[in-house]
Design a protein around this motif. Structure first.
Motif, PDB file in Angstrom:
ATOM      1  N   CYS A 209       0.849  -1.194   0.000  1.00 23.47           N
ATOM      2  CA  CYS A 209       0.000   0.000   0.000  1.00 23.47           C
ATOM      3  C   CYS A 209       0.883   1.242   0.000  1.00 23.47           C
ATOM      4  O   CYS A 209       1.848   1.300   0.744  1.00 23.47           O
ATOM      5  CB  CYS A 209      -0.910   0.013   1.227  1.00 23.47           C
ATOM      6  SG  CYS A 209      -1.892   1.529   1.320  1.00 23.47           S
TER       7      CYS A 209
ATOM      8  N   SER B  36       0.198   4.053   1.232  1.00 18.77           N
ATOM      9  CA  SER B  36       0.117   4.868   2.449  1.00 18.77           C
ATOM     10  C   SER B  36       0.047   4.082   3.753  1.00 18.77           C
ATOM     11  O   SER B  36      -0.200   4.669   4.802  1.00 18.77           O
ATOM     12  CB  SER B  36      -1.046   5.865   2.355  1.00 18.77           C
ATOM     13  OG  SER B  36      -2.138   5.311   1.694  1.00 18.77           O
ATOM     14  N   CYS B  37       0.276   2.767   3.711  1.00 19.02           N
ATOM     15  CA  CYS B  37       0.300   1.994   4.949  1.00 19.02           C
ATOM     16  C   CYS B  37       1.443   0.980   4.899  1.00 19.02           C
ATOM     17  O   CYS B  37       1.885   0.605   3.822  1.00 19.02           O
ATOM     18  CB  CYS B  37      -0.998   1.208   5.144  1.00 19.02           C
ATOM     19  SG  CYS B  37      -2.490   2.195   5.121  1.00 19.02           S
TER      20      CYS B  37
ATOM     21  N   CYS C 190      -6.026  -2.426  -0.022  1.00 20.50           N
ATOM     22  CA  CYS C 190      -5.417  -2.322   1.304  1.00 20.50           C
ATOM     23  C   CYS C 190      -6.527  -2.470   2.340  1.00 20.50           C
ATOM     24  O   CYS C 190      -7.493  -1.716   2.317  1.00 20.50           O
ATOM     25  CB  CYS C 190      -4.723  -0.981   1.489  1.00 20.50           C
ATOM     26  SG  CYS C 190      -4.193  -0.718   3.193  1.00 20.50           S
TER      27      CYS C 190
ATOM     28  N   CYS D 272      -6.633   0.960   4.809  1.00 20.09           N
ATOM     29  CA  CYS D 272      -7.084   2.306   4.447  1.00 20.09           C
ATOM     30  C   CYS D 272      -8.054   2.268   3.270  1.00 20.09           C
ATOM     31  O   CYS D 272      -8.623   3.283   2.910  1.00 20.09           O
ATOM     32  CB  CYS D 272      -5.903   3.192   4.091  1.00 20.09           C
ATOM     33  SG  CYS D 272      -5.144   2.759   2.524  1.00 20.09           S
TER      34      CYS D 272
ATOM     35  N   HIS E  97      -7.288   1.734   0.152  1.00 20.52           N
ATOM     36  CA  HIS E  97      -6.648   2.010  -1.138  1.00 20.52           C
ATOM     37  C   HIS E  97      -6.877   0.832  -2.077  1.00 20.52           C
ATOM     38  O   HIS E  97      -6.763  -0.321  -1.680  1.00 20.52           O
ATOM     39  CB  HIS E  97      -5.144   2.239  -0.935  1.00 20.52           C
ATOM     40  CG  HIS E  97      -4.368   2.222  -2.224  1.00 20.52           C
ATOM     41  ND1 HIS E  97      -4.160   3.341  -2.973  1.00 20.52           N
ATOM     42  CD2 HIS E  97      -3.785   1.190  -2.897  1.00 20.52           C
ATOM     43  CE1 HIS E  97      -3.473   3.005  -4.059  1.00 20.52           C
ATOM     44  NE2 HIS E  97      -3.230   1.711  -4.033  1.00 20.52           N
TER      45      HIS E  97
HETATM   46 ZN    ZN Z   1      -3.390   1.399   3.105  1.00 16.59          ZN
END
Ligand code: ZN
Ligand code: ADP
Length: 754
Positions: free
Chosen positions: A472, A474-475, A490, A493, A495
């Protein structure tokens, strides 16, 4: 017990004598108003001319900056701000007052969770529209032709059928809400109106009185065990007063019928009842049983209900017209004026822990609410939480037991499949003992359930050519492939991206390989091995809503499927008479990680899943695939020795001073940049409390070191039971100023260690 900041072993129970009674009838020139915002209560001027008295609990509209907002008049003010500096209250709203007991509840939850009281108040207000004077609305009802169509007079499309059924089974709704409830587009409803099967009418502002549950109906005759247990629950209701009873009964022992007796007693005494269920959206079978017992559906409260129904339900609760509410954890904050009983079903379920916003444990807070209201509460489970078991041992809670399954049903036989001994071809996940049992089950015309707590097709996708793994952006998490939607997702989040044809790293084509199983992949294996078996997937992300879940459950009961494959949504509550085999595909999944409840939770979950097997006349069996057959959880499951397992768990936690034998809190520092998170974490570390009986661990990067693009660091604070942990944390946080986008979140009694 003046102000007991307790851990979940020690829910913050009110002192009976301290429970206030009645409103303070003071006419105040100043009023203090708590707004549903993270602000302290603010003072306003109560202009006396032509205004009613603003008693504490009164809902008022007040100015704040350029806006006006609805808040609640809070208790006593010390009147030290000169009147000229205060703004006047705009108006009082025609809503019954927020009762003192609920105001104390807001304060105590806020103090315990360390959330601002205003954000807790917001949970009791739920929906602003409920506080306004209600307006008439256009609602849909079944027309004569619709009723005829339902009884088979006319063939309609499945979507239309769902709309008609929703109207028959549920409340009257506006067209858009109805479409949502039926899981179809608004066009379907419009077409039904045009065709004369559904009619719209102008409903009066307050919805008509919903039919009340009829407690005079007699339920099924209770078994000997059930009657004895029911009598104790009923006694607690008729005697009144605060009392916690743990209804501890094996799966299928008939706990629901038993607590229905207490519910009937509370209704007979003119009281309201709150039943909390985990993930109510999936409780269709529960609702059906309630209707069978009491003639009507109860009011419902969960995230899936629309705004209008939410408003109506809130008003029905506050005006006392809703007698029984069944809901998810947030129902705990509804403004019942006459609450006489709370039931927390599946009390061990970790979904009672709310993880964002105000972080609270609904079961513990339910005990607090019952103590403030001075009413009985029943905690129901086949696998009570260690906290609850310890409270029974300490004599704070009373335990009543249903030791046997109802009627002739026997508990299933549990067998471990040692995966170290099994040879399975790559890409396959069902070992031969399970395959053999599946074949036998299908031959006998019985049903099976395969449990794997992993959504999607595969938990990890990598490129065979270069080793690239899909992560991901952002994670700190791998993307999970979902074949039905053709996307990589994901789970933290949300995504999502499409599965590419070539590796984004080395551009190799056709080189992506799935690693590990998800339920979608199991379905594929199932179909390959047993082409004739009718298989269905039960996973939250593939169900469009409660109705779809109910439909799937009905299909299972009616034997339209031979095998159900699912994640934990299949574990709870279902009762399928022909289901005799449960296969747990990867029992070890929940044991990884530093979660203090990992073993307990795994035991509860697997026991619960296994409890779906053999609930009627046919004997059930459970096969558990594990790589760790010597692990205490697995042994306890195989031997059915819950109490020994709990004793071992308790001993381990006692010796390490962990809940419920000590207090625990987590501090999560997060920021948009790693440096900012580290900076704040170091500042916190420098001023960490150095007190006897308090231990601060960390800071350390959280296992989910990046979540939704925010960098996270964690502290764990351990303390003895005698320590007022909230006071310690308050002192600590007041010594550190965090700046900019940095946030510090406090989680008392953490359940998640990510
Ligand atoms: Zn994520
Ligand atoms: P639990 O909640 O303890 O797992 P349930 O309440 O779901 O068990 O009961 C198991 C099954 O037994 C259900 O199908 C229920 O309808 C049935 N049952 C329980 N008690 C009675 C009773 N007194 N009379 C008839 N059926 C009952």
């Amino acid at each position: 017990m003046p102000d007991d900041h307790a851990s979940s072993a020690d829910p913050p129970v009110a002192d009976g004598a301290a429970a206030p009674s009645g409103e303070l009838p003071a006419a105040l020139r100043h009023v203090r108003v708590l707004l549903p915002l993270p602000l302290p209560a603010l003072d306003y001027l109560a202009t006396p001319e032509g205004m009613p008295l603003f008693e504490p609990g009164c809902f008022v509209r007040v100015p704040l900056g350029a806006r006006t907002l609805i808040g609640v008049v809070w208790d006593e003010v010390d009147n030290d701000v000169p009147a000229e500096r205060l703004k006047p209250v705009v108006e009082a709203l025609p809503t019954p007052h927020l009762r003192p007991e609920l105001r104390r509840f807001v304060e105590r939850v806020a103090a315990y969770t360390m959330a601002p009281p205003g954000t807790v108040l917001r949970m009791t207000m739920s929906i602003a529209a409920a506080l306004e004077a209600p307006h008439p609305r256009r609602l849909c009802a079944l027309a004569g032709a619709g009723i005829a169509a339902l009884s088979g007079g006319q063939r309609v499309t499945p979507a239309r059928q769902r709309v008609l059924e929703a109207l028959r089974d549920g409340p009257k709704l506006a067209a858009t809400e109805l479409a949502r409830a039926a899981g179809c587009g608004p066009g379907v409803v419009r077409a039904l109106v045009a065709g004369g099967l559904v009619e719209e009418y102008l409903a009066p502002a307050e919805p008509p009185l919903p039919a009340s549950p009829n407690w005079r109906l007699s339920g099924p005759p209770l078994s000997f065990d059930q009657s004895a247990t029911a009598r104790q629950l009923v006694d607690a209701v008729t005697t009144g007063g605060f009392k916690v009873t743990v209804l501890d009964g094996v799966t299928g022992s008939g706990k629901t019928e038993t607590y229905f007796a207490a519910l009937a007693a509370a209704l007979a005494a003119g009281k309201q009842v709150l039943v909390l269920l985990p993930e109510i959206a999936l409780g269709a079978q529960w609702l059906e049983r309630f209707r069978e017992r009491f003639g009507v559906l109860p009011a419902q409260w969960h995230s899936d209900i629309g705004a209008a129904e939410r408003r109506d339900t809130w008003r029905a609760v506050v005006t006392g017209r809703a007698r029984v509410v069944v809901g998810a954890r947030s129902a705990l904050f509804l403004p019942f004026p006459e609450l006489g009983l709370i039931v927390v079903d599946e009390e061990h379920d970790s979904s009672y822990k709310q993880e964002d916003g105000v972080i609270y444990q609904a079961r513990d807070m339910a005990v607090l609410r019952a103590s403030l209201a001075q009413i009985p509460i029943v905690l129901v489970s086949a696998t009570p939480s260690l906290e609850t078991v310890v409270n029974v041992a300490r004599g704070r809670y009373q335990r009543v037991v249903l030791p046997r399954r109802y009627a002739s049903a026997e508990l299933p036989a549990v067998r471990l499949v040692d995966m170290r001994q099994e040879r399975i071809e790559p890409g396959r996940f069902l070992a031969s003992p399970l395959v053999t049992e599946l074949a036998k089950t299908f031959e006998a015309g019985e049903q099976a359930l395969l449990f794997l707590n992993r959504r999607g097709y595969a938990p990890l996708t990598l490129c065979r050519a270069c080793g690239h793994r899909f992560e991901c952006p952002s994670c700190t998490a791998w993307l999970v492939e979902h074949r039905f939607t053709g996307r990589l997702l994901c789970h933290h989040c949300g995504h999502s991206e499409t599965v590419p044809a070539c590796c984004p790293e080395c551009l190799a084509a056709g080189a992506l390989v799935p690693c590990g199983p998800g339920v979608e992949r199991l379905l594929e294996e199932m179909t390959a091995r047993f082409p004739a078996a009718r298989a269905a997937l039960m996973v939250s992300d593939l169900l469009s809503g409660p109705r779809a879940a109910a439909e799937l459950a009905r299909g299972m009961t009616e034997q339209r499927y031979d095998v159900l494959i699912g994640t934990q949504v299949v574990a709870k509550g279902h009762h399928f008479p022909m289901l005799t085999l449960v296969g747990v595909v990867d029992a070890d999944l929940g044991l990884a990680g530093g979660d203090l409840r990992a073993a307990e939770r795994t035991y509860q979950l697997l026991h619960q899943v296994g409890g779906r097997a053999g609930r009627a006349e046919h004997k059930g069996r459970v096969l558990i695939q594990t790589w760790m057959p010597d692990q205490p959880v697995m042994k306890a499951l195989a031997l059915g020795d819950r109490d020994r397992f709990l004793e071992a768990e308790a001993a381990a936690r006692r010796s390490s001073g962990l809940p419920p034998f000590g207090r625990l809190a987590a501090l999560i520092v997060s920021a948009g940049e790693a440096e900012a998170a580290d900076f704040a974490a170091r500042a916190l570390a420098r001023s960490a409390p150095q007190l006897p009986g308090v231990m601060v661990l960390g800071p350390a990067p959280a296992p989910l070191a990046v979540l939704r693009g925010r960098y996270r660091r964690r502290f764990l604070v351990k303390a003895g039971r005698e320590v007022n942990l909230q006071a310690v944390l308050r002192g600590w946080l007041s010594r550190v100023r965090v700046q900019g986008s940095t946030r510090v979140q406090v989680d008392i009694d953490p359940y998640s260690f990510l």
